[in-house]
Write an enzyme that holds these catalytic residues in place. Structure first.
Site, PDB file in Angstrom:
ATOM      1  N   THR A 132       0.848  -1.202   0.000  1.00  6.71           N
ATOM      2  CA  THR A 132       0.000   0.000   0.000  1.00  6.71           C
ATOM      3  C   THR A 132       0.882   1.251   0.000  1.00  6.71           C
ATOM      4  O   THR A 132       0.677   2.176  -0.792  1.00  6.71           O
ATOM      5  CB  THR A 132      -0.941   0.001   1.227  1.00  6.71           C
TER       6      THR A 132
ATOM      7  N   GLN B 209       0.706  -9.197  -6.642  1.00  7.96           N
ATOM      8  CA  GLN B 209       0.198 -10.565  -6.849  1.00  7.96           C
ATOM      9  C   GLN B 209       1.020 -11.331  -7.879  1.00  7.96           C
ATOM     10  O   GLN B 209       0.657 -12.449  -8.255  1.00  7.96           O
ATOM     11  CB  GLN B 209      -1.286 -10.525  -7.285  1.00  7.96           C
TER      12      GLN B 209
ATOM     13  N   HIS C 160       4.663 -10.396   2.392  1.00  5.00           N
ATOM     14  CA  HIS C 160       3.665 -11.218   3.097  1.00  5.00           C
ATOM     15  C   HIS C 160       2.776 -11.977   2.116  1.00  5.00           C
ATOM     16  O   HIS C 160       1.994 -12.840   2.500  1.00  5.00           O
ATOM     17  CB  HIS C 160       2.841 -10.396   4.095  1.00  5.00           C
TER      18      HIS C 160
ATOM     19  N   THR D  83      14.196   4.731  10.654  1.00  2.11           N
ATOM     20  CA  THR D  83      15.282   3.793  10.929  1.00  2.11           C
ATOM     21  C   THR D  83      15.115   2.532  10.090  1.00  2.11           C
ATOM     22  O   THR D  83      14.029   1.954  10.076  1.00  2.11           O
ATOM     23  CB  THR D  83      15.268   3.415  12.434  1.00  2.11           C
TER      24      THR D  83
ATOM     25  N   CYS E  35      -8.959  -5.658   1.448  1.00  2.00           N
ATOM     26  CA  CYS E  35      -8.869  -4.265   1.875  1.00  2.00           C
ATOM     27  C   CYS E  35     -10.136  -3.463   1.553  1.00  2.00           C
ATOM     28  O   CYS E  35     -10.216  -2.280   1.851  1.00  2.00           O
ATOM     29  CB  CYS E  35      -7.667  -3.590   1.232  1.00  2.00           C
TER      30      CYS E  35
HETATM   31  N1  PLP Z   1      -1.775  -4.463  -4.422  1.00  2.00           N
HETATM   32  C1  PLP Z   1      -2.361  -5.654  -4.618  1.00  2.00           C
HETATM   33  C2  PLP Z   1      -2.570  -6.141  -6.021  1.00  2.00           C
HETATM   34  C3  PLP Z   1      -2.760  -6.431  -3.527  1.00  2.00           C
HETATM   35  O1  PLP Z   1      -3.332  -7.612  -3.736  1.00  2.00           O
HETATM   36  C4  PLP Z   1      -2.555  -5.933  -2.216  1.00  2.00           C
HETATM   37  C5  PLP Z   1      -3.004  -6.689  -1.041  1.00  2.00           C
HETATM   38  O2  PLP Z   1      -3.902  -7.494  -1.092  1.00  2.00           O
HETATM   39  C6  PLP Z   1      -1.936  -4.682  -2.073  1.00  2.00           C
HETATM   40  C7  PLP Z   1      -1.556  -3.984  -3.193  1.00  2.00           C
HETATM   41  C8  PLP Z   1      -1.696  -4.088  -0.709  1.00  2.00           C
HETATM   42  O3  PLP Z   1      -0.697  -4.799  -0.037  1.00  2.00           O
HETATM   43  P1  PLP Z   1      -0.308  -4.514   1.489  1.00  2.00           P
HETATM   44  O4  PLP Z   1      -1.308  -5.267   2.290  1.00  2.00           O
HETATM   45  O5  PLP Z   1       1.065  -5.093   1.615  1.00  2.00           O
HETATM   46  O6  PLP Z   1      -0.339  -3.080   1.739  1.00  2.00           O
END
Ligand code: PLP
Length: 374
Positions: free
Chosen positions: A70, A178, A198, A234, A320
């Site tokens: 993000t 992805q 992650h 940091t 999200c």
């Molecule tokens: N972009 C895509 C295509 C995602 O699938 C995701 C999370 O599902 C993100 C961005 C956001 O990732 P993060 O949770 O590491 O902020």
């Protein structure tokens, strides 16, 4: 519990966790401190960045550590838009983007930027001719997910890059969250690329932005020196080292893992296609890790809840998104609002086994019969 939501998050691998603990316990110094402990940490930090950059085939200075994909997306999009504002304020994107891309674009719109949406075809791929027609002298950015999180569509990056060659003012940002660890990915194809470990058995709380060395972007976070002038704070040494390990394991095992997931996906597609009210929304050539489907007449959320009550974890839209609106991505490919409202996503891993999938099908079958007969 049957966990089929690996595109939202993956379990941390033992090796990654051990590396994280080892570095946390053995490297106390701040890499920016001018004493022995700091020097040791700085040396390790440089080794990690060198290793990550060589794995990705980029320059060490091009690696920026963030808090997640993000932040990486926000940094790339806002950073480019703001630094290029004197050249133009026109941006192009797609209807498939994750909220971490679409929301910063909405924020930029309220600051006077113009955002156009390129058409996509029935499989979710960017319509290259439409992209060409939208590009202008003042277009400063085209931002697109290399693989989208809902359908698993793989974008024609090479075709996009070829078109953008004729528009030197336009930067390309790829959200590869992805894609990394799932399919081969060429980091040299874009000006900026984001991802987070992650999604491939690394730790939550760190992301990476790869930014071309000579590209100047405006930072989001200003502060003291870090490992990059583009992101203060940091250096998160243990997280960075865990990312290096996760990346190494993911890239080394990618072909083998892909094959396993592909087999699981074929099995699942065959079984689910036997149900007359099931529509598979993911295109046939999507990454096998993602399978998006709709059960006609049943809201995605309702089906997800029914499965959840029986111990199955799948997702509706991206994890999200909190609203109850139809999936924008599924609507964009199916042009059918009801279908988009009924959609949900199964996401697979090499950790998924066939017995688990068979049990999932049994549970799906009972939910399907219960809900569709109401
Ligand atoms: N972009 C895509 C295509 C995602 O699938 C995701 C999370 O599902 C993100 C961005 C956001 O990732 P993060 O949770 O590491 O902020």
């Amino acid at each position: 519990m049957i966990y089929l939501d690996y595109s939202a998050n993956t379990p941390v691998s033992q090796e990654v966790l051990e590396r994280f603990c080892y570095v946390s316990q053995n490297f106390t110094g701040n890499p920016n401190s001018a004493h022995k402990a700091g020097e040791q940490a700085k040396k390790l930090q440089d080794e990690i960045t060198l290793s990550i950059s060589s794995q990705l085939n980029v320059h060490p200075e091009e690696v920026i550590y963030t808090s997640g994909a993000t932040e990486s997306n926000n940094l790339a999009i806002k950073g480019i838009a703001r630094s290029e504002r004197h050249t133009g304020k026109h941006i192009i994107t797609t209807p498939l983007e994750h909220p971490s891309v679409s929301a910063p674009l909405t924020a930029l719109q309220s600051q006077g930027y113009e955002v156009d949406m390129v058409n996509i075809d029935r499989s979710g791929k960017v319509d290259l001719e439409h992209l060409r027609s939208l590009l202008r002298e003042d277009t400063v950015l085209f931002t697109v997910c290399a693989v989208d999180s809902e359908l698993g569509t793989i974008q024609p990056i090479e075709g996009i890059v070829n078109i953008l060659k004729n528009f030197p003012n336009c930067r390309l940002h790829l959200d590869a969250t992805q894609a990394v660890g799932k399919i081969p990915f060429d980091f040299s194809s874009a000006d900026t690329v984001s991802f987070a470990p992650h999604k491939f058995y690394g730790i939550i709380g760190i992301g990476v932005l790869i930014k071309k060395k000579h590209l100047i972007i405006e930072p989001l976070i200003h502060g003291g020196s870090s490992s990059s002038i583009y992101r203060s704070g940091t250096p998160t040494l243990a997280l960075n080292s865990a990312t290096e390990t996760a990346l190494k394991i993911a890239l080394e095992n990618q072909p083998k893992r892909y094959q396993k997931v592909e087999k699981l996906n074929s099995l699942l597609r065959a079984k689910l296609s036997e149900y007359p009210k099931v529509t598979i929304n993911s295109p046939a050539d999507a990454i096998p890790h993602i399978l998006n489907l709709s059960v006609q007449g049943v809201k995605g959320k309702a089906f997800q809840q029914a499965l959840s009550e029986k111990g199955v974890c799948v997702s509706v839209k991206s994890a999200c998104s909190t609203d109850n609106l139809p999936s924008r991505a599924v609507f964009a490919v199916s042009r059918n609002r009801k279908n988009a409202l009924s959609s949900w996503r199964i996401s697979l891993s090499h950790l998924t086994d066939e017995t688990e999938l068979e049990r999932f099908i049994e549970i799906f079958d009972s939910c399907y019969k219960e809900i569709t007969s109401l």
